[in-house]
Design an enzyme around this catalytic site. Structure first.
Site, short mmCIF file in Angstrom:
data_model
loop_
_atom_site.label_atom_id
_atom_site.label_comp_id
_atom_site.label_asym_id
_atom_site.label_seq_id
_atom_site.Cartn_x
_atom_site.Cartn_y
_atom_site.Cartn_z
N SER A 22 15.30 -41.08 -54.84
CA SER A 22 14.99 -42.52 -55.18
C SER A 22 15.94 -43.56 -54.77
O SER A 22 16.31 -44.63 -55.69
CB SER A 22 14.48 -42.82 -56.76
OG SER A 22 13.21 -42.18 -56.91
N SER A 23 16.52 -43.39 -53.69
CA SER A 23 17.27 -44.47 -53.24
C SER A 23 16.68 -45.91 -53.13
O SER A 23 17.29 -47.01 -53.59
CB SER A 23 18.06 -44.22 -51.92
OG SER A 23 17.28 -44.02 -50.97
N SER B 91 24.36 -53.81 -45.28
CA SER B 91 24.51 -52.38 -46.14
C SER B 91 25.67 -51.54 -45.32
O SER B 91 25.59 -51.17 -44.16
CB SER B 91 23.34 -51.23 -45.86
OG SER B 91 23.57 -49.88 -46.27
N ASP C 235 9.94 -43.82 -60.67
CA ASP C 235 11.13 -43.99 -60.09
C ASP C 235 11.86 -44.96 -60.59
O ASP C 235 12.90 -45.11 -61.10
CB ASP C 235 11.32 -43.92 -58.47
CG ASP C 235 10.46 -42.61 -58.10
OD1 ASP C 235 10.27 -41.73 -58.57
OD2 ASP C 235 10.16 -42.68 -56.87
N GLU D 110 5.56 -33.75 -61.98
CA GLU D 110 5.67 -34.38 -60.64
C GLU D 110 4.20 -34.66 -60.01
O GLU D 110 3.11 -33.96 -60.22
CB GLU D 110 5.97 -33.10 -59.67
CG GLU D 110 6.89 -33.57 -58.27
CD GLU D 110 8.15 -34.41 -58.91
OE1 GLU D 110 8.23 -35.72 -59.09
OE2 GLU D 110 9.16 -33.60 -59.15
N GLU E 295 7.10 -52.35 -53.85
CA GLU E 295 6.97 -51.05 -53.06
C GLU E 295 5.59 -50.77 -52.42
O GLU E 295 5.26 -50.56 -51.63
CB GLU E 295 7.36 -49.96 -53.71
CG GLU E 295 7.38 -48.65 -53.27
CD GLU E 295 8.74 -47.76 -52.95
OE1 GLU E 295 9.75 -48.40 -53.34
OE2 GLU E 295 8.51 -46.92 -52.14
N SER F 276 16.73 -38.24 -49.65
CA SER F 276 16.78 -36.69 -50.35
C SER F 276 15.71 -36.67 -51.40
O SER F 276 15.48 -35.61 -52.07
CB SER F 276 18.05 -36.85 -51.08
OG SER F 276 18.49 -37.96 -51.95
N GLY F 277 14.86 -38.06 -51.78
CA GLY F 277 14.02 -37.84 -52.78
C GLY F 277 14.41 -38.07 -53.91
O GLY F 277 14.10 -37.94 -55.18
C1 GLA Z 1 7.59 -40.21 -55.68
C2 GLA Z 1 6.93 -41.88 -56.03
C3 GLA Z 1 6.77 -41.68 -57.79
C4 GLA Z 1 6.20 -40.13 -58.09
C5 GLA Z 1 6.68 -38.87 -57.11
C6 GLA Z 1 6.18 -37.68 -57.47
O1 GLA Z 1 9.06 -40.30 -55.96
O2 GLA Z 1 7.75 -42.71 -56.00
O3 GLA Z 1 6.17 -42.40 -58.22
O4 GLA Z 1 4.63 -39.95 -57.85
O5 GLA Z 1 6.91 -39.24 -55.90
O6 GLA Z 1 6.29 -37.35 -58.64
#
Ligand code: GLA
Length: 391
Positions: free
Chosen positions: A132-133, A71, A178, A37, A166, A129-130
Protein backbone atom coordinates in the site's frame (compact mmCIF):
# COMPACT_ATOMS: atom_id res chain seq x y z
CA UNK A 1 17.95 3.15 6.55
CA UNK A 2 17.01 4.87 9.84
CA UNK A 3 14.19 7.42 9.99
CA UNK A 4 16.76 10.16 10.69
CA UNK A 5 18.61 9.28 7.49
CA UNK A 6 15.42 9.23 5.45
CA UNK A 7 14.49 12.68 6.75
CA UNK A 8 17.94 14.01 6.00
CA UNK A 9 17.68 12.74 2.46
CA UNK A 10 14.24 14.30 2.13
CA UNK A 11 15.40 17.71 3.37
CA UNK A 12 18.41 17.66 1.09
CA UNK A 13 16.15 16.92 -1.86
CA UNK A 14 13.78 19.72 -0.81
CA UNK A 15 16.66 22.20 -0.67
CA UNK A 16 18.05 21.04 -3.97
CA UNK A 17 14.75 21.12 -5.84
CA UNK A 18 13.09 24.18 -4.27
CA UNK A 19 16.09 26.13 -3.03
CA UNK A 20 16.11 25.80 0.75
CA UNK A 21 14.03 27.48 3.45
CA UNK A 22 11.63 26.05 6.01
CA UNK A 23 9.52 23.02 5.38
CA UNK A 24 7.29 20.72 7.42
CA UNK A 25 7.79 16.95 7.45
CA UNK A 26 5.02 14.36 7.56
CA UNK A 27 4.77 10.56 7.49
CA UNK A 28 2.03 8.05 6.75
CA UNK A 29 2.44 4.27 6.95
CA UNK A 30 1.92 1.42 4.52
CA UNK A 31 0.07 -1.64 5.74
CA UNK A 32 0.13 -5.38 5.78
CA UNK A 33 -3.09 -7.33 5.94
CA UNK A 34 -2.89 -10.31 8.31
CA UNK A 35 -6.13 -11.92 7.13
CA UNK A 36 -9.41 -10.90 5.46
CA UNK A 37 -8.38 -10.54 1.82
CA UNK A 38 -10.56 -9.18 -0.94
CA UNK A 39 -13.57 -8.86 1.30
CA UNK A 40 -13.43 -5.13 2.05
CA UNK A 41 -15.72 -4.64 -0.96
CA UNK A 42 -17.92 -7.58 0.04
CA UNK A 43 -19.06 -6.24 3.39
CA UNK A 44 -16.57 -8.37 5.31
CA UNK A 45 -14.12 -8.00 8.18
CA UNK A 46 -10.45 -7.31 7.54
CA UNK A 47 -7.48 -7.41 9.89
CA UNK A 48 -4.65 -5.18 8.66
CA UNK A 49 -1.98 -3.32 10.58
CA UNK A 50 0.10 -0.27 9.78
CA UNK A 51 3.82 -0.72 9.24
CA UNK A 52 6.72 1.43 10.36
CA UNK A 53 7.53 1.56 6.63
CA UNK A 54 5.68 4.23 4.69
CA UNK A 55 5.95 7.52 2.84
CA UNK A 56 7.56 10.74 4.08
CA UNK A 57 7.06 14.21 2.62
CA UNK A 58 8.52 17.67 3.11
CA UNK A 59 6.13 20.48 2.19
CA UNK A 60 5.87 24.26 2.18
CA UNK A 61 2.90 26.44 1.32
CA UNK A 62 3.19 28.80 -1.63
CA UNK A 63 1.74 32.27 -2.16
CA UNK A 64 0.07 31.31 -5.44
CA UNK A 65 -2.09 28.38 -6.56
CA UNK A 66 0.74 26.34 -8.04
CA UNK A 67 1.55 22.78 -6.97
CA UNK A 68 4.99 21.26 -7.44
CA UNK A 69 5.81 17.62 -6.77
CA UNK A 70 9.07 15.71 -6.66
CA UNK A 71 9.74 12.16 -5.51
CA UNK A 72 13.15 10.96 -4.36
CA UNK A 73 11.90 7.45 -5.15
CA UNK A 74 11.08 8.40 -8.80
CA UNK A 75 13.64 11.08 -9.65
CA UNK A 76 13.30 10.26 -13.35
CA UNK A 77 9.78 11.75 -13.30
CA UNK A 78 11.39 15.12 -12.47
CA UNK A 79 9.47 18.03 -10.92
CA UNK A 80 5.80 17.63 -11.79
CA UNK A 81 3.95 20.96 -11.92
CA UNK A 82 0.24 21.46 -11.54
CA UNK A 83 -2.19 23.93 -10.00
CA UNK A 84 -5.21 23.97 -7.73
CA UNK A 85 -7.12 25.07 -10.84
CA UNK A 86 -6.11 21.96 -12.77
CA UNK A 87 -7.05 19.01 -10.55
CA UNK A 88 -7.69 16.46 -13.27
CA UNK A 89 -6.05 13.10 -13.91
CA UNK A 90 -3.19 13.31 -16.38
CA UNK A 91 -1.14 10.34 -17.47
CA UNK A 92 2.03 12.45 -17.58
CA UNK A 93 1.57 13.50 -13.96
CA UNK A 94 2.54 9.96 -13.02
CA UNK A 95 2.60 9.25 -9.25
CA UNK A 96 1.54 12.86 -8.50
CA UNK A 97 -1.98 11.92 -9.62
CA UNK A 98 -2.45 10.33 -6.18
CA UNK A 99 -1.64 13.62 -4.47
CA UNK A 100 -3.74 15.66 -6.89
CA UNK A 101 -6.57 13.17 -6.45
CA UNK A 102 -6.63 13.64 -2.69
CA UNK A 103 -6.57 17.45 -2.99
CA UNK A 104 -9.50 17.08 -5.40
CA UNK A 105 -11.32 14.64 -3.06
CA UNK A 106 -10.99 17.06 -0.12
CA UNK A 107 -12.33 19.86 -2.35
CA UNK A 108 -15.26 17.69 -3.36
CA UNK A 109 -16.08 17.39 0.34
CA UNK A 110 -15.87 21.13 0.98
CA UNK A 111 -12.25 21.41 2.12
CA UNK A 112 -10.64 23.81 -0.33
CA UNK A 113 -6.99 24.77 -0.05
CA UNK A 114 -6.51 28.53 -0.56
CA UNK A 115 -2.94 28.29 -1.86
CA UNK A 116 -0.66 25.70 -3.42
CA UNK A 117 2.43 23.98 -2.03
CA UNK A 118 5.82 22.55 -2.91
CA UNK A 119 6.14 18.85 -2.10
CA UNK A 120 8.97 16.31 -1.98
CA UNK A 121 8.39 12.72 -0.92
CA UNK A 122 10.33 9.54 -0.37
CA UNK A 123 8.99 6.05 0.27
CA UNK A 124 10.44 3.28 2.40
CA UNK A 125 7.92 0.71 1.19
CA UNK A 126 9.31 -1.55 -1.51
CA UNK A 127 7.80 -0.43 -4.77
CA UNK A 128 4.84 -2.41 -6.18
CA UNK A 129 5.00 -4.82 -3.28
CA UNK A 130 1.31 -4.72 -2.39
CA UNK A 131 2.09 -3.04 0.93
CA UNK A 132 0.00 0.00 0.00
CA UNK A 133 2.49 2.63 -1.00
CA UNK A 134 -0.33 4.41 -2.85
CA UNK A 135 -2.66 4.42 0.16
CA UNK A 136 0.17 5.73 2.31
CA UNK A 137 0.73 8.56 -0.19
CA UNK A 138 -2.98 9.36 -0.16
CA UNK A 139 -3.26 9.35 3.62
CA UNK A 140 -0.05 11.37 3.83
CA UNK A 141 -1.52 13.97 1.49
CA UNK A 142 -4.71 14.08 3.55
CA UNK A 143 -2.69 14.58 6.72
CA UNK A 144 -0.73 17.40 5.06
CA UNK A 145 -3.94 19.13 3.95
CA UNK A 146 -5.48 18.78 7.41
CA UNK A 147 -2.36 20.26 9.03
CA UNK A 148 -1.42 22.94 6.50
CA UNK A 149 -4.91 24.35 6.01
CA UNK A 150 -6.39 23.52 9.45
CA UNK A 151 -9.19 21.46 7.90
CA UNK A 152 -11.50 20.30 10.67
CA UNK A 153 -11.84 16.65 9.79
CA UNK A 154 -10.69 13.35 11.23
CA UNK A 155 -8.67 10.29 10.26
CA UNK A 156 -11.67 8.16 9.28
CA UNK A 157 -12.62 10.90 6.80
CA UNK A 158 -9.00 11.12 5.70
CA UNK A 159 -9.18 7.41 4.83
CA UNK A 160 -12.50 7.81 3.04
CA UNK A 161 -11.28 10.75 0.98
CA UNK A 162 -8.17 8.76 0.05
CA UNK A 163 -10.37 5.91 -1.17
CA UNK A 164 -12.60 8.42 -3.00
CA UNK A 165 -9.54 9.75 -4.82
CA UNK A 166 -8.36 6.27 -5.71
CA UNK A 167 -11.81 5.19 -6.96
CA UNK A 168 -12.85 8.31 -8.82
CA UNK A 169 -9.62 10.06 -9.75
CA UNK A 170 -7.15 7.23 -10.31
CA UNK A 171 -9.77 4.66 -11.38
CA UNK A 172 -8.81 1.79 -9.08
CA UNK A 173 -12.03 0.48 -7.60
CA UNK A 174 -10.47 -0.46 -4.23
CA UNK A 175 -12.19 -0.98 -0.90
CA UNK A 176 -11.47 1.00 2.26
CA UNK A 177 -8.96 -1.33 3.93
CA UNK A 178 -5.65 0.19 2.86
CA UNK A 179 -6.45 3.82 3.54
CA UNK A 180 -8.17 2.91 6.83
CA UNK A 181 -5.20 0.86 7.99
CA UNK A 182 -2.82 3.70 7.21
CA UNK A 183 -4.93 6.53 8.66
CA UNK A 184 -6.01 4.64 11.79
CA UNK A 185 -2.83 2.67 12.42
CA UNK A 186 -1.80 2.07 16.02
CA UNK A 187 1.56 0.86 17.25
CA UNK A 188 1.66 -2.87 17.99
CA UNK A 189 -2.02 -3.30 17.11
CA UNK A 190 -3.95 -4.68 14.19
CA UNK A 191 -7.32 -3.21 13.26
CA UNK A 192 -10.34 -5.51 13.20
CA UNK A 193 -12.49 -3.52 10.81
CA UNK A 194 -16.05 -4.22 9.77
CA UNK A 195 -16.03 -2.79 6.26
CA UNK A 196 -19.84 -2.77 6.09
CA UNK A 197 -20.19 -0.34 9.00
CA UNK A 198 -16.64 0.98 9.58
CA UNK A 199 -16.90 -0.15 13.20
CA UNK A 200 -13.46 -1.20 14.34
CA UNK A 201 -11.50 -2.51 17.28
CA UNK A 202 -7.79 -2.57 17.90
CA UNK A 203 -6.30 -5.95 18.73
CA UNK A 204 -2.81 -6.18 20.19
CA UNK A 205 -0.41 -8.04 17.91
CA UNK A 206 1.35 -10.06 20.60
CA UNK A 207 3.42 -12.65 18.83
CA UNK A 208 5.43 -13.80 21.85
CA UNK A 209 8.45 -15.66 20.55
CA UNK A 210 7.51 -15.15 16.90
CA UNK A 211 8.01 -12.42 14.31
CA UNK A 212 6.06 -10.97 11.43
CA UNK A 213 8.07 -11.52 8.27
CA UNK A 214 7.08 -10.09 4.91
CA UNK A 215 8.54 -11.66 1.80
CA UNK A 216 8.48 -9.73 -1.44
CA UNK A 217 8.28 -11.99 -4.51
CA UNK A 218 9.75 -9.15 -6.60
CA UNK A 219 7.56 -10.44 -9.37
CA UNK A 220 6.72 -7.42 -11.48
CA UNK A 221 2.96 -7.42 -11.57
CA UNK A 222 0.97 -6.14 -14.49
CA UNK A 223 -2.65 -5.29 -15.15
CA UNK A 224 -3.29 -5.20 -11.42
CA UNK A 225 -5.97 -2.53 -11.69
CA UNK A 226 -7.96 -4.23 -14.44
CA UNK A 227 -7.67 -7.69 -12.84
CA UNK A 228 -8.71 -6.20 -9.49
CA UNK A 229 -11.70 -4.45 -11.02
CA UNK A 230 -12.65 -7.76 -12.72
CA UNK A 231 -12.70 -9.53 -9.35
CA UNK A 232 -15.03 -6.89 -7.99
CA UNK A 233 -17.40 -7.29 -10.91
CA UNK A 234 -17.42 -11.08 -10.54
CA UNK A 235 -18.34 -10.72 -6.86
CA UNK A 236 -21.12 -8.31 -7.78
CA UNK A 237 -22.47 -10.73 -10.36
CA UNK A 238 -22.53 -13.55 -7.80
CA UNK A 239 -24.29 -11.26 -5.33
CA UNK A 240 -26.98 -10.35 -7.86
CA UNK A 241 -27.73 -14.03 -8.45
CA UNK A 242 -27.83 -14.78 -4.72
CA UNK A 243 -30.15 -11.84 -4.10
CA UNK A 244 -32.82 -13.68 -6.08
CA UNK A 245 -33.10 -16.16 -3.23
CA UNK A 246 -31.62 -14.36 -0.23
CA UNK A 247 -32.24 -10.90 1.14
CA UNK A 248 -28.60 -9.83 1.50
CA UNK A 249 -26.69 -6.65 0.72
CA UNK A 250 -23.22 -8.19 0.59
CA UNK A 251 -21.66 -11.64 0.10
CA UNK A 252 -20.10 -11.71 3.56
CA UNK A 253 -23.52 -11.73 5.22
CA UNK A 254 -23.76 -15.43 4.39
CA UNK A 255 -22.12 -18.12 6.51
CA UNK A 256 -20.33 -20.90 4.60
CA UNK A 257 -23.18 -23.28 5.51
CA UNK A 258 -25.83 -20.90 4.18
CA UNK A 259 -23.75 -20.37 1.06
CA UNK A 260 -23.54 -24.10 0.35
CA UNK A 261 -27.33 -24.31 0.38
CA UNK A 262 -27.91 -21.53 -2.14
CA UNK A 263 -24.74 -21.40 -4.22
CA UNK A 264 -26.24 -23.14 -7.24
CA UNK A 265 -28.23 -20.03 -8.14
CA UNK A 266 -24.92 -18.47 -9.17
CA UNK A 267 -24.92 -19.07 -12.89
CA UNK A 268 -21.27 -18.57 -13.66
CA UNK A 269 -18.79 -21.00 -12.13
CA UNK A 270 -16.02 -18.39 -11.88
CA UNK A 271 -18.34 -16.04 -9.98
CA UNK A 272 -19.36 -18.93 -7.73
CA UNK A 273 -15.73 -19.52 -6.74
CA UNK A 274 -15.15 -15.82 -6.13
CA UNK A 275 -18.18 -15.74 -3.85
CA UNK A 276 -17.08 -18.90 -2.03
CA UNK A 277 -13.75 -17.23 -1.28
CA UNK A 278 -15.51 -14.16 0.13
CA UNK A 279 -17.82 -16.19 2.36
CA UNK A 280 -15.16 -18.54 3.69
CA UNK A 281 -12.60 -15.74 4.13
CA UNK A 282 -15.07 -13.83 6.26
CA UNK A 283 -15.54 -16.89 8.50
CA UNK A 284 -11.77 -17.43 8.73
CA UNK A 285 -11.13 -13.80 9.62
CA UNK A 286 -13.66 -13.58 12.42
CA UNK A 287 -12.39 -16.88 13.83
CA UNK A 288 -8.73 -15.87 13.47
CA UNK A 289 -9.21 -12.70 15.49
CA UNK A 290 -10.89 -14.72 18.26
CA UNK A 291 -8.01 -17.17 18.28
CA UNK A 292 -5.41 -14.40 18.46
CA UNK A 293 -7.33 -12.89 21.34
CA UNK A 294 -7.08 -16.25 23.12
CA UNK A 295 -3.35 -16.39 22.44
CA UNK A 296 -3.75 -19.28 19.97
CA UNK A 297 -1.14 -18.24 17.41
CA UNK A 298 -0.96 -21.70 15.89
CA UNK A 299 -4.68 -21.65 15.17
CA UNK A 300 -4.35 -18.15 13.74
CA UNK A 301 -1.54 -19.30 11.45
CA UNK A 302 -3.55 -22.27 10.15
CA UNK A 303 -6.32 -19.90 9.12
CA UNK A 304 -3.75 -17.74 7.32
CA UNK A 305 -2.73 -20.82 5.36
CA UNK A 306 -6.38 -21.52 4.55
CA UNK A 307 -6.72 -17.97 3.32
CA UNK A 308 -3.85 -18.48 0.91
CA UNK A 309 -5.34 -21.69 -0.49
CA UNK A 310 -8.65 -19.94 -1.06
CA UNK A 311 -6.98 -16.97 -2.77
CA UNK A 312 -5.01 -19.41 -4.90
CA UNK A 313 -7.83 -21.76 -5.93
CA UNK A 314 -11.06 -19.78 -5.69
CA UNK A 315 -10.17 -16.13 -5.99
CA UNK A 316 -7.12 -16.61 -8.18
CA UNK A 317 -5.24 -13.53 -7.05
CA UNK A 318 -2.15 -15.52 -6.13
CA UNK A 319 0.36 -16.42 -8.81
CA UNK A 320 3.06 -19.04 -9.27
CA UNK A 321 5.68 -16.97 -7.45
CA UNK A 322 3.56 -16.20 -4.37
CA UNK A 323 2.38 -19.82 -4.30
CA UNK A 324 6.00 -20.95 -4.22
CA UNK A 325 6.74 -18.55 -1.36
CA UNK A 326 3.77 -19.83 0.65
CA UNK A 327 4.47 -23.53 -0.03
CA UNK A 328 8.15 -23.20 0.83
CA UNK A 329 7.23 -21.39 4.04
CA UNK A 330 4.70 -24.06 5.07
CA UNK A 331 7.43 -26.70 4.79
CA UNK A 332 9.63 -25.05 7.40
CA UNK A 333 9.31 -26.01 11.07
CA UNK A 334 8.54 -22.94 13.17
CA UNK A 335 6.48 -21.19 10.48
CA UNK A 336 3.03 -20.75 12.04
CA UNK A 337 1.32 -19.26 9.00
CA UNK A 338 2.05 -17.93 5.52
CA UNK A 339 -0.19 -16.34 2.92
CA UNK A 340 -0.22 -13.89 0.07
CA UNK A 341 -1.21 -10.44 1.34
CA UNK A 342 -2.87 -7.48 -0.39
CA UNK A 343 -4.34 -7.13 -3.85
CA UNK A 344 -2.25 -9.95 -5.33
CA UNK A 345 -1.04 -10.82 -8.84
CA UNK A 346 2.49 -10.70 -7.44
CA UNK A 347 3.53 -8.73 -4.38
CA UNK A 348 4.26 -10.16 -0.94
CA UNK A 349 3.47 -12.94 1.45
CA UNK A 350 3.03 -12.33 5.17
CA UNK A 351 4.43 -14.96 7.52
CA UNK A 352 4.42 -15.62 11.25
CA UNK A 353 7.73 -17.25 12.08
CA UNK A 354 9.14 -18.40 15.43
CA UNK A 355 12.24 -16.39 16.42
CA UNK A 356 14.35 -19.52 16.41
CA UNK A 357 13.30 -20.32 12.82
CA UNK A 358 13.73 -16.88 11.21
CA UNK A 359 17.31 -17.40 9.96
CA UNK A 360 16.54 -20.81 8.48
CA UNK A 361 13.31 -19.43 6.98
CA UNK A 362 15.12 -16.62 5.19
CA UNK A 363 17.88 -18.84 3.94
CA UNK A 364 15.79 -21.82 2.85
CA UNK A 365 12.80 -20.00 1.36
CA UNK A 366 15.18 -17.58 -0.35
CA UNK A 367 17.21 -20.39 -1.92
CA UNK A 368 14.30 -22.58 -2.98
CA UNK A 369 12.44 -19.56 -4.36
CA UNK A 370 15.36 -18.65 -6.60
CA UNK A 371 15.80 -22.28 -7.66
CA UNK A 372 12.16 -22.57 -8.65
CA UNK A 373 11.46 -19.13 -10.14
CA UNK A 374 14.78 -17.58 -11.10
CA UNK A 375 13.82 -14.52 -9.05
CA UNK A 376 15.32 -13.21 -5.80
CA UNK A 377 12.95 -12.65 -2.89
CA UNK A 378 13.42 -9.86 -0.32
CA UNK A 379 12.74 -10.45 3.36
CA UNK A 380 11.55 -7.89 5.91
CA UNK A 381 11.14 -8.58 9.60
CA UNK A 382 8.60 -5.84 10.29
CA UNK A 383 7.14 -3.96 13.23
CA UNK A 384 3.60 -2.68 13.56
CA UNK A 385 3.61 1.12 13.62
CA UNK A 386 1.23 4.03 14.23
CA UNK A 387 -0.80 6.23 11.88
CA UNK A 388 0.09 9.50 10.13
CA UNK A 389 2.11 12.10 12.00
CA UNK A 390 4.05 15.32 11.65
CA UNK A 391 7.72 14.95 12.50
C1 GLA B 1 -6.03 -3.88 -2.48
C2 GLA B 1 -7.19 -2.90 -2.27
C3 GLA B 1 -7.90 -3.16 -0.94
C4 GLA B 1 -8.26 -4.62 -0.76
C5 GLA B 1 -7.06 -5.51 -1.06
C6 GLA B 1 -7.40 -6.97 -1.04
O1 GLA B 1 -5.01 -3.63 -1.56
O2 GLA B 1 -6.73 -1.58 -2.31
O3 GLA B 1 -9.05 -2.33 -0.86
O4 GLA B 1 -9.37 -4.98 -1.53
O5 GLA B 1 -6.49 -5.21 -2.34
O6 GLA B 1 -7.78 -7.37 0.22
Amino acid sequence: MSEAQVILELKEAFDRVYGGGDCRIFFAPGRVNLIGEHIDYNGGHVFPCALTLGTYAAVRKRDDRKLRFFSVSFPEAGVIESSLDDLIYKEEDNWANYVKGVIWAFEEHGFKADCGFDFVCVGTIPNKSGLSSSASLEVLTGQILISLYSFGTDQVKNALYGQYAENRFVGMNCGIMDQFASAMGKKDSAIFLNTATLDYQYAPVELGDAKLVIVNSNKPHELTTSAYNDRRRECEEALEDLQKVRDIKALCELTPEEFEKVKDVIRNDVCLRRARHAVTEEARTVKAVQLLDNGDLEGFGKLMNGSHVSLRDDFETSCFETDVLAEEAWAIPGVLGARITGGGFGGCTVNIVKDSAVDNFIETVGKHYTDRTGLTASFYVVSVGGGPREI
